[in-house]
Design an enzyme around this catalytic site. Sequence first.
Site, PDB file in Angstrom:
ATOM      1  N   LYS A 116       0.809  -1.217   0.000  1.00  0.00           N
ATOM      2  CA  LYS A 116       0.000   0.000   0.000  1.00  0.00           C
ATOM      3  C   LYS A 116       0.849   1.278   0.000  1.00  0.00           C
ATOM      4  O   LYS A 116       0.467   2.267  -0.613  1.00  0.00           O
ATOM      5  CB  LYS A 116      -0.932   0.012   1.206  1.00  0.00           C
ATOM      6  CG  LYS A 116      -2.059  -1.010   1.127  1.00  0.00           C
ATOM      7  CD  LYS A 116      -2.980  -0.876   2.333  1.00  0.00           C
ATOM      8  CE  LYS A 116      -3.820  -2.116   2.574  1.00  0.00           C
ATOM      9  NZ  LYS A 116      -4.876  -2.348   1.613  1.00  0.00           N
ATOM     10  N   GLU A 200      -2.802   6.971   7.838  1.00  0.00           N
ATOM     11  CA  GLU A 200      -3.681   7.768   6.991  1.00  0.00           C
ATOM     12  C   GLU A 200      -4.594   8.588   7.871  1.00  0.00           C
ATOM     13  O   GLU A 200      -4.980   8.144   8.956  1.00  0.00           O
ATOM     14  CB  GLU A 200      -4.560   6.852   6.115  1.00  0.00           C
ATOM     15  CG  GLU A 200      -3.887   6.409   4.859  1.00  0.00           C
ATOM     16  CD  GLU A 200      -4.780   5.538   3.979  1.00  0.00           C
ATOM     17  OE1 GLU A 200      -6.005   5.470   4.223  1.00  0.00           O
ATOM     18  OE2 GLU A 200      -4.229   4.924   3.063  1.00  0.00           O
ATOM     19  N   HIS A 235     -14.585  -3.615   7.893  1.00  0.00           N
ATOM     20  CA  HIS A 235     -13.834  -3.298   6.673  1.00  0.00           C
ATOM     21  C   HIS A 235     -13.993  -4.346   5.579  1.00  0.00           C
ATOM     22  O   HIS A 235     -13.197  -4.407   4.661  1.00  0.00           O
ATOM     23  CB  HIS A 235     -12.338  -3.109   6.969  1.00  0.00           C
ATOM     24  CG  HIS A 235     -12.066  -2.095   8.031  1.00  0.00           C
ATOM     25  ND1 HIS A 235     -12.465  -0.776   7.920  1.00  0.00           N
ATOM     26  CD2 HIS A 235     -11.449  -2.197   9.232  1.00  0.00           C
ATOM     27  CE1 HIS A 235     -12.097  -0.124   9.010  1.00  0.00           C
ATOM     28  NE2 HIS A 235     -11.498  -0.953   9.823  1.00  0.00           N
ATOM     29  N   ARG A 297      -6.756  -7.584 -10.036  1.00  0.00           N
ATOM     30  CA  ARG A 297      -7.441  -8.853 -10.313  1.00  0.00           C
ATOM     31  C   ARG A 297      -8.903  -8.560 -10.580  1.00  0.00           C
ATOM     32  O   ARG A 297      -9.350  -7.423 -10.469  1.00  0.00           O
ATOM     33  CB  ARG A 297      -7.333  -9.765  -9.093  1.00  0.00           C
ATOM     34  CG  ARG A 297      -7.862  -9.052  -7.840  1.00  0.00           C
ATOM     35  CD  ARG A 297      -7.987  -9.966  -6.662  1.00  0.00           C
ATOM     36  NE  ARG A 297      -8.096  -9.243  -5.400  1.00  0.00           N
ATOM     37  CZ  ARG A 297      -9.238  -8.784  -4.872  1.00  0.00           C
ATOM     38  NH1 ARG A 297     -10.383  -8.952  -5.511  1.00  0.00           N
ATOM     39  NH2 ARG A 297      -9.233  -8.147  -3.727  1.00  0.00           N
TER      40      ARG A 297
HETATM   41  P1  ADP Z   1      -7.940  -3.812   2.252  1.00  0.00           P
HETATM   42  O1  ADP Z   1      -6.667  -4.079   1.526  1.00  0.00           O
HETATM   43  O2  ADP Z   1      -8.049  -4.593   3.501  1.00  0.00           O
HETATM   44  O3  ADP Z   1      -9.110  -3.890   1.339  1.00  0.00           O
HETATM   45  P2  ADP Z   1      -8.253  -0.910   2.171  1.00  0.00           P
HETATM   46  O4  ADP Z   1      -7.112   0.051   2.241  1.00  0.00           O
HETATM   47  O5  ADP Z   1      -8.869  -1.101   0.828  1.00  0.00           O
HETATM   48  O6  ADP Z   1      -7.784  -2.293   2.771  1.00  0.00           O
HETATM   49  O7  ADP Z   1      -9.363  -0.444   3.204  1.00  0.00           O
HETATM   50  C1  ADP Z   1     -10.462  -1.268   3.525  1.00  0.00           C
HETATM   51  C2  ADP Z   1     -11.609  -0.440   4.077  1.00  0.00           C
HETATM   52  O8  ADP Z   1     -11.207   0.323   5.211  1.00  0.00           O
HETATM   53  C3  ADP Z   1     -12.137   0.597   3.120  1.00  0.00           C
HETATM   54  O9  ADP Z   1     -13.073   0.041   2.217  1.00  0.00           O
HETATM   55  C4  ADP Z   1     -12.759   1.618   4.050  1.00  0.00           C
HETATM   56  O10 ADP Z   1     -14.018   1.179   4.494  1.00  0.00           O
HETATM   57  C5  ADP Z   1     -11.826   1.600   5.234  1.00  0.00           C
HETATM   58  N1  ADP Z   1     -10.799   2.656   5.100  1.00  0.00           N
HETATM   59  C6  ADP Z   1      -9.599   2.533   4.492  1.00  0.00           C
HETATM   60  N2  ADP Z   1      -8.900   3.673   4.547  1.00  0.00           N
HETATM   61  C7  ADP Z   1      -9.659   4.568   5.211  1.00  0.00           C
HETATM   62  C8  ADP Z   1      -9.475   5.935   5.618  1.00  0.00           C
HETATM   63  N3  ADP Z   1      -8.368   6.592   5.359  1.00  0.00           N
HETATM   64  N4  ADP Z   1     -10.481   6.524   6.293  1.00  0.00           N
HETATM   65  C9  ADP Z   1     -11.608   5.859   6.584  1.00  0.00           C
HETATM   66  N5  ADP Z   1     -11.839   4.575   6.246  1.00  0.00           N
HETATM   67  C10 ADP Z   1     -10.878   3.921   5.562  1.00  0.00           C
HETATM   68  P1  ADP Z   2     -12.870  -7.661  -3.161  1.00  0.00           P
HETATM   69  O1  ADP Z   2     -11.726  -6.754  -2.769  1.00  0.00           O
HETATM   70  O2  ADP Z   2     -12.745  -8.295  -4.491  1.00  0.00           O
HETATM   71  O3  ADP Z   2     -14.172  -7.063  -2.933  1.00  0.00           O
HETATM   72  P2  ADP Z   2     -12.370  -9.056  -0.760  1.00  0.00           P
HETATM   73  O4  ADP Z   2     -11.483  -7.961  -0.327  1.00  0.00           O
HETATM   74  O5  ADP Z   2     -13.562  -9.363   0.063  1.00  0.00           O
HETATM   75  O6  ADP Z   2     -12.823  -8.882  -2.243  1.00  0.00           O
HETATM   76  O7  ADP Z   2     -11.518 -10.372  -0.877  1.00  0.00           O
HETATM   77  C1  ADP Z   2     -11.001 -10.819  -2.086  1.00  0.00           C
HETATM   78  C2  ADP Z   2     -10.685 -12.245  -2.016  1.00  0.00           C
HETATM   79  O8  ADP Z   2      -9.673 -12.479  -1.087  1.00  0.00           O
HETATM   80  C3  ADP Z   2     -11.849 -13.126  -1.611  1.00  0.00           C
HETATM   81  O9  ADP Z   2     -11.769 -14.314  -2.316  1.00  0.00           O
HETATM   82  C4  ADP Z   2     -11.600 -13.408  -0.173  1.00  0.00           C
HETATM   83  O10 ADP Z   2     -12.101 -14.664   0.164  1.00  0.00           O
HETATM   84  C5  ADP Z   2     -10.109 -13.436  -0.178  1.00  0.00           C
HETATM   85  N1  ADP Z   2      -9.618 -13.062   1.107  1.00  0.00           N
HETATM   86  C6  ADP Z   2      -9.925 -11.955   1.801  1.00  0.00           C
HETATM   87  N2  ADP Z   2      -9.269 -11.956   2.958  1.00  0.00           N
HETATM   88  C7  ADP Z   2      -8.530 -13.074   2.991  1.00  0.00           C
HETATM   89  C8  ADP Z   2      -7.628 -13.638   3.929  1.00  0.00           C
HETATM   90  N3  ADP Z   2      -7.348 -13.048   5.069  1.00  0.00           N
HETATM   91  N4  ADP Z   2      -7.052 -14.815   3.625  1.00  0.00           N
HETATM   92  C9  ADP Z   2      -7.325 -15.424   2.465  1.00  0.00           C
HETATM   93  N5  ADP Z   2      -8.172 -14.939   1.549  1.00  0.00           N
HETATM   94  C10 ADP Z   2      -8.766 -13.786   1.807  1.00  0.00           C
HETATM   95 MG    MG Z   3      -9.457  -2.742  -0.277  1.00  0.00          MG
END
Ligand code: ADP
Ligand code: ADP
Ligand code: MG
Length: 618
Positions: A116, A200, A235, A297
């Site tokens: 990230k 952040e 999240h 992906r």
């Molecule tokens: P992940 O790799 O686990 O998907 P993300 O960076 O995409 O992590 O963040 C997952 C979720 O966390 C976001 O969809 C949002 O709901 C929340 N989030 C992430 N960054 C922020 C932020 N700076 N402020 C508020 N909520 C956040």
């Molecule tokens: P997207 O970002 O496509 O909305 P998710 O963030 O929910 O989807 O997760 C994407 C994929 O990664 C899904 O197949 C979920 O099952 C898998 N996944 C999410 N978290 C984990 C984890 N901690 N370990 C293994 N697989 C994970």
């Molecule tokens: Mg995300």
Amino acid sequence: MIDSLLIANRGEIARRIIRTAKRLGIRTIAVHSEIDGDMPFVREADEAVCIGPAPAKDSYLSADSIIEAAMRTGAKAIHPGYGFLSENAEFAERVTASGLIWVGAPAASIRAMGLKDAAKKRMIAAGVPVTPGYLGEDQSDERLQREADAIGYPVLIKAVAGGGGKGMRRVDSAAEFPASLASCRREAVAAFGDERVLLEKYILSPRHIEVQVFGDTHGNVVHLFERDCSLQRRHQKVIEEAPAPGMDASTREAVCQTAVQAARAVDYVGAGTIEFIADASEGLRADRIWFMEMNTRLQVEHPVTEAITGQDLVEWQILVASGEPLPLRQEQLSINGWAMEARLYAENPSTGFLPSTGRLSHLKFPEGVRVDSGVEEGNEISAYYDPMIAKLIAHGATRQEAARRSAGAAAGVEVWPVRTNAAFLARTLDHPDFRAGTVDTGFIERHAADLIPPAEPSERVLQAAARAILPKPGGDIWTTGNGFRMNAPPSREIGVEVGGAAYRVELRYGGEPAVTDAGVLFLDGEAWPFGPPRAGYAGGSAGHSDGAIVAPMPGRVIALMVAKGDRVTRGQPLAVIEAMKMEQTLSAPFDGVVSEMKVLAEAQVVEGSVLMQLEGDQ
Ligand code: ADP
Ligand code: ADP
Ligand code: MG
């Protein structure tokens, strides 16, 4: 053009990919773990190879076994689906080094976007607005604390290698920072083997807006508009929709063009998603939407984009991987109507969303919507993999229509004895604030009391249960006796057992029609075992579907009708518990054997105690 495709994944996404591949006349090869041999995706593929034991690291994450299976079956290409190896740059490289086509993002793009902090630095260099914060190399406690203070609270600590909603901590004050940092690092090391974090600004009134992008090997990049994935729990996305409510044309144009710019900056090829976080305190505004991360992906929620654009994104992936140009230019793409996706999970909202595993003895999906599922009736939800049962995808001309259909679909789900979040989804999709489009990532937590179905059966459920046990023939007294409607409706009180407790129900005219199967009632997405008073009824107690026979209330075991090793048949009485002069018979939820006895007769038990364990027939 690719003529054979190995799918390095399982469940619904494997089936989804197979479906498109078949339509395109491509030979499909499934790979599966030892416990997945009977799953639909294995049967539906033209060929299947078992690649190892149940744990994902020994099968779906085993690069060696997967590449070997591809070689052995003469596959031309590998599609990784999502999760598992889909964002693993080394795997992508090994696939291409083996002379196979990788139906995914180029390894270099995966790498550029994988961490990230590196991704955000890259985006800053490309002129893409990112969430304000700290991305530095200096990971000392003092420095991080100082940076957090400077950003101003609330602050979000994120593992640079994080994903799937893991490795994130919101911190509301300087005093809390050290402890949150320590626990975030611990989680990050355990889950991702990398303790580095970034900071952040925590965006208030946050909305998750993401843009579907697509690139080809000819230098074209287009977007397929946005999705709103703000309905999250911890999240993790629960309900997604496209387009985003309240997005006006010029804001859409700005954010979608930013996404294209971000994809171009990493020479993106294939399907990808740029995730943004928006400060929606004053609606969606282009200058308050920041890059968060890129998922290199196909995304779980891609079907909502397919529904509004009329495109098949897996087909696009296969075309691009075959070296063809994107099938459409930007100006040929448009939004048609509205779509929503609800993720149906094997979990119990009433017990804090504990996962529920076991055999899907009864499984019926609603009609009239798209259902992407990896399982069929009789399959097992195991603890080894993601507990998603299905995605329900509804399309409508308007947001209201899509929401109505989605809610109806969630309410129509029938699953037993595995517990699901269907009723929770239906309530969310029906909620007035959701219908009004006032969503943000705190929605579910804020409205939890309205959204989590009560542990007690509702009046509607009791009415339906009482109606369902009325003696036949003549079944429903209200429809068979036409004279009843002339005057005030008569009442008729009857006893009924629902969910392990006895109720007196005053039957009312015009109740819900009951959908029942083998002693289980399905209504509003809920599932309740029911029956005449004191009779054994099929099904275990709420929250336990795995053969654990559980005390539904505190009391005394006054009878044990079986012993360890006994064969039992579904519905057979196993034990009687007495509490407050009320007796309750517990019956076998399925045919099987008593594998363990955990109590003696006359034992005092608390609510939730496991009395015995059954093992089902395979
Ligand atoms: P992940 O790799 O686990 O998907 P993300 O960076 O995409 O992590 O963040 C997952 C979720 O966390 C976001 O969809 C949002 O709901 C929340 N989030 C992430 N960054 C922020 C932020 N700076 N402020 C508020 N909520 C956040
Ligand atoms: P997207 O970002 O496509 O909305 P998710 O963030 O929910 O989807 O997760 C994407 C994929 O990664 C899904 O197949 C979920 O099952 C898998 N996944 C999410 N978290 C984990 C984890 N901690 N370990 C293994 N697989 C994970
Ligand atoms: Mg995300």
